[in-house]
Design a protein around this motif. Sequence first.
Motif, PDB file in Angstrom:
ATOM      1  N   ALA A   1      93.534 -16.790  70.530  1.00 18.00           N
ATOM      2  CA  ALA A   1      93.866 -15.994  69.349  1.00 18.00           C
ATOM      3  C   ALA A   1      94.814 -14.846  69.710  1.00 18.00           C
ATOM      4  CB  ALA A   1      92.591 -15.458  68.708  1.00 18.00           C
TER       5      ALA A   1
ATOM      6  N   ARG B   1      89.067 -16.418  72.085  1.00 15.58           N
ATOM      7  CA  ARG B   1      89.654 -15.087  71.917  1.00 15.58           C
ATOM      8  C   ARG B   1      91.020 -14.995  72.608  1.00 15.58           C
ATOM      9  NH1 ARG B   1      84.311 -11.245  73.016  1.00 15.58           N
ATOM     10  NH2 ARG B   1      83.297 -11.629  70.981  1.00 15.58           N
TER      11      ARG B   1
ATOM     12  N   ARG C   1      98.295 -16.293  70.220  1.00 15.09           N
ATOM     13  CA  ARG C   1      98.919 -16.613  68.932  1.00 15.09           C
ATOM     14  C   ARG C   1      99.387 -15.355  68.222  1.00 15.09           C
ATOM     15  NH1 ARG C   1      94.531 -20.263  68.556  1.00 15.09           N
ATOM     16  NH2 ARG C   1      93.450 -18.806  67.171  1.00 15.09           N
ATOM     17  N   HIS C   2      98.592 -14.276  68.316  1.00 21.76           N
ATOM     18  CA  HIS C   2      98.983 -13.016  67.676  1.00 21.76           C
ATOM     19  C   HIS C   2     100.250 -12.459  68.317  1.00 21.76           C
ATOM     20  CE1 HIS C   2      98.547  -9.258  65.537  1.00 21.76           C
ATOM     21  NE2 HIS C   2      98.574  -8.598  66.685  1.00 21.76           N
TER      22      HIS C   2
END
Length: 301
Positions: free
Chosen positions: A200, A197, A203-204
């Motif tokens: 992620a 998480r 990366r977002h």
Amino acid sequence: MEQTKALNALEPYIALTKSASALRAAADLVTQATSNPNTHVFAELLQAPQIQALNQSPEHAPYFTLLEIFSYGTFADYQQSASALPSLNDAQILKLRQLSLLTLARDPHNLSYATLQDNLGLPDARAVENLVISAIYAGLVEAQLDPRHQTVQVSSVSPLRDLAPNSIPDMLTALRTWSGRCTSTLADLEAQVAGIREAARLRHEEAQAWEQTQARLVESQRGADNNSTSTGAHSHGQSRLIDAAVARLRSGPRNGKRSSGSLDPEQDSDEAMDVDEEEPDDTEAGAGSQGKKQRASRRKL
């Protein structure tokens, strides 16, 4: 489901113990119960007073020991004391080997053909396969034979073995160990999920930052293009004016007349032509050809 079926199959023998006042009758009940293909648990029969009385008689004590082996022992246990125990018939041998397979299946290392052959007293690999097939059809195990690798792959074992005396502490220890492994595994999984998480999220954020950077670059490029377009148009207009002024200066005064103050080169050209056309023809009649050439050259200018 299997336990209920096994208990129902044992009920008649438990009822018969009440009338088995003689030790010989109780010993015969042990033989009958262990020979029945549907009986797989014997704890209640062991606890019957008439069966417990067998252990008090040296002559009939081997029947009590035999019932204990069927309850929680293995075929190897019987082989170790076979000389002091009653002989087994074919039904009892098959039953004890099937029950022993349930015990051995708890450890995957015991499921090779060679190990099963040694622990179950079987002559060859074909006998091992036949025993496993009989256990599968009896609903005792769910397994597959692997002749190529000489192993038995067991996926499920029916809970049809009784607990040996004093086995509960060991079972509790095994359950605590298993619970600890489960807790450690869950903690590792939660840590991995948290890491995934977080990755992620990063990366977002990076994707959003890159999109914002691209948007700023696009806006900056658009502004530069607009400034370049407006500056280029202004320079083009200035260059036209400069060209017109240069052309006017180059033409200079002709025939005593100054050029007008206009910056339009087309207007200057028209005025020059008008001046040439209004200029009187002062050439002699005798020099007509030379006068025509001069007028033609003035018109070209």
